[in-house]
Design an enzyme around this catalytic site. Structure first.
Site, PDB file in Angstrom:
ATOM      1  N   LYS A 226       0.846  -1.204   0.000  1.00 55.44           N
ATOM      2  CA  LYS A 226       0.000   0.000   0.000  1.00 55.44           C
ATOM      3  C   LYS A 226       0.872   1.241   0.000  1.00 55.44           C
ATOM      4  O   LYS A 226       1.881   1.297   0.704  1.00 55.44           O
ATOM      5  CB  LYS A 226      -0.912  -0.030   1.227  1.00 55.44           C
ATOM      6  CG  LYS A 226      -1.821   1.178   1.380  1.00 55.44           C
ATOM      7  CD  LYS A 226      -2.716   1.014   2.613  1.00 55.44           C
ATOM      8  CE  LYS A 226      -3.470   2.301   2.930  1.00 55.44           C
ATOM      9  NZ  LYS A 226      -4.298   2.173   4.144  1.00 55.44           N
TER      10      LYS A 226
ATOM     11  N   LYS B 161      -2.604  -1.520  -3.146  1.00 57.10           N
ATOM     12  CA  LYS B 161      -3.621  -0.571  -2.683  1.00 57.10           C
ATOM     13  C   LYS B 161      -3.088   0.844  -2.780  1.00 57.10           C
ATOM     14  O   LYS B 161      -1.998   1.151  -2.298  1.00 57.10           O
ATOM     15  CB  LYS B 161      -4.032  -0.879  -1.237  1.00 57.10           C
ATOM     16  CG  LYS B 161      -5.068   0.110  -0.681  1.00 57.10           C
ATOM     17  CD  LYS B 161      -5.540  -0.277   0.711  1.00 57.10           C
ATOM     18  CE  LYS B 161      -6.450   0.801   1.303  1.00 57.10           C
ATOM     19  NZ  LYS B 161      -6.939   0.435   2.653  1.00 57.10           N
TER      20      LYS B 161
END
EC number: 4.1.2.4
Length: 233
Positions: A164, A193
């Site tokens: 992420k 992400k």
């Protein structure tokens, strides 16, 4: 290539982890955010650790997952504290944990230590619930490109499911360049992400086309409403 016209409503909605993470947000905001998540049928909510139990109760019986953040937003807690926090959130009902990498230690070259810390957190939680999903937050605003690649590789080796970009609390968030780099630096089964500053539909589509499979945003409703308007839904 993904486009606004090629996406279905469900495909777009399930890209979102709706963020309820601002320090000033109250328990009432958690109620409002969870109602929003149910209304739009997003993938998950991402709440502060202290709000996991409330969100779990509010979302019981829905297919919206409960996620949270660990050692947020700086990743500076010792391993034992990260483990304790993670285990408590799993006990309270979290199924997706976004764990902040120890940024300072990575930048100190302590790559093996960072990997072992993440593995320790993952192993402890999987002993309680093997279904828990782990996303490792890098905070790319503070990292060089080489450090982003290092962070990708150590996260995969530690057993993470996602890498992420950011917490949303640094000087910058998700960029197309970083998403492409992260996608190229992890195996196909690892997801990417994007988070931080995601506010428009076109931005989400661009991020998806560069490799993002999930987006964290507090503007979920505005983005999905924009999609519905442009598609005439």
């Amino acid at each position: 290539m993904v486009s606004v016209d090629s996406l279905t409503y469900e495909q777009l909605a399930k890209v979102f982890d709706h963020a309820i993470l601002k320090p000033e947000q109250t328990t009432k905001d958690v109620i409002i955010g969870c109602e929003l998540a149910k209304k739009y049928n997003v993938k998950s909510v991402c709440v502060k650790p202290c709000d996991v139990k409330q969100a779990s109760d509010l979302l019981q019986g829905t297919d919206v997952l409960v996620g949270t953040v660990i050692s947020f937003p700086h990743g500076n807690s010792p391993t034992s504290a990260k483990v304790a926090e993670a285990l408590q959130t799993v006990e309270d009902g979290a199924i997706e944990l976004d764990v902040v990498l120890n940024i300072g230690h990575l930048k100190s070259g302590l790559v093996d230590e960072c990997q072992q810390e993440i593995k320790t957190v993952i192993d402890a939680c999987h002993a309680k619930n093997p279904k828990v999903i782990f996303k490792i937050i890098f905070e790319n605003a503070y990292l060089t490109k080489d450090e982003i690649v290092q962070a990708c590789k150590l996260s995969v080796a530690a057993g993470a499911h996602f890498v992420k970009t950011s917490t949303g609390f640094a000087s910058s968030g998700a960029t197309l360049e970083d998403i492409a780099l992260m996608r190229a630096s992890v195996p196909d089964h690892i997801e990417v992400k994007a988070s931080g500053g995601i506010k428009t539909l076109d931005q989400v589509v661009d991020l998806m086309n560069h490799g993002a499979t999930r987006c964290g945003s507090s503007s979920t409703d505005k983005i999905i409403d924009e999609f519905k308007q442009r598609r005439g839904l």
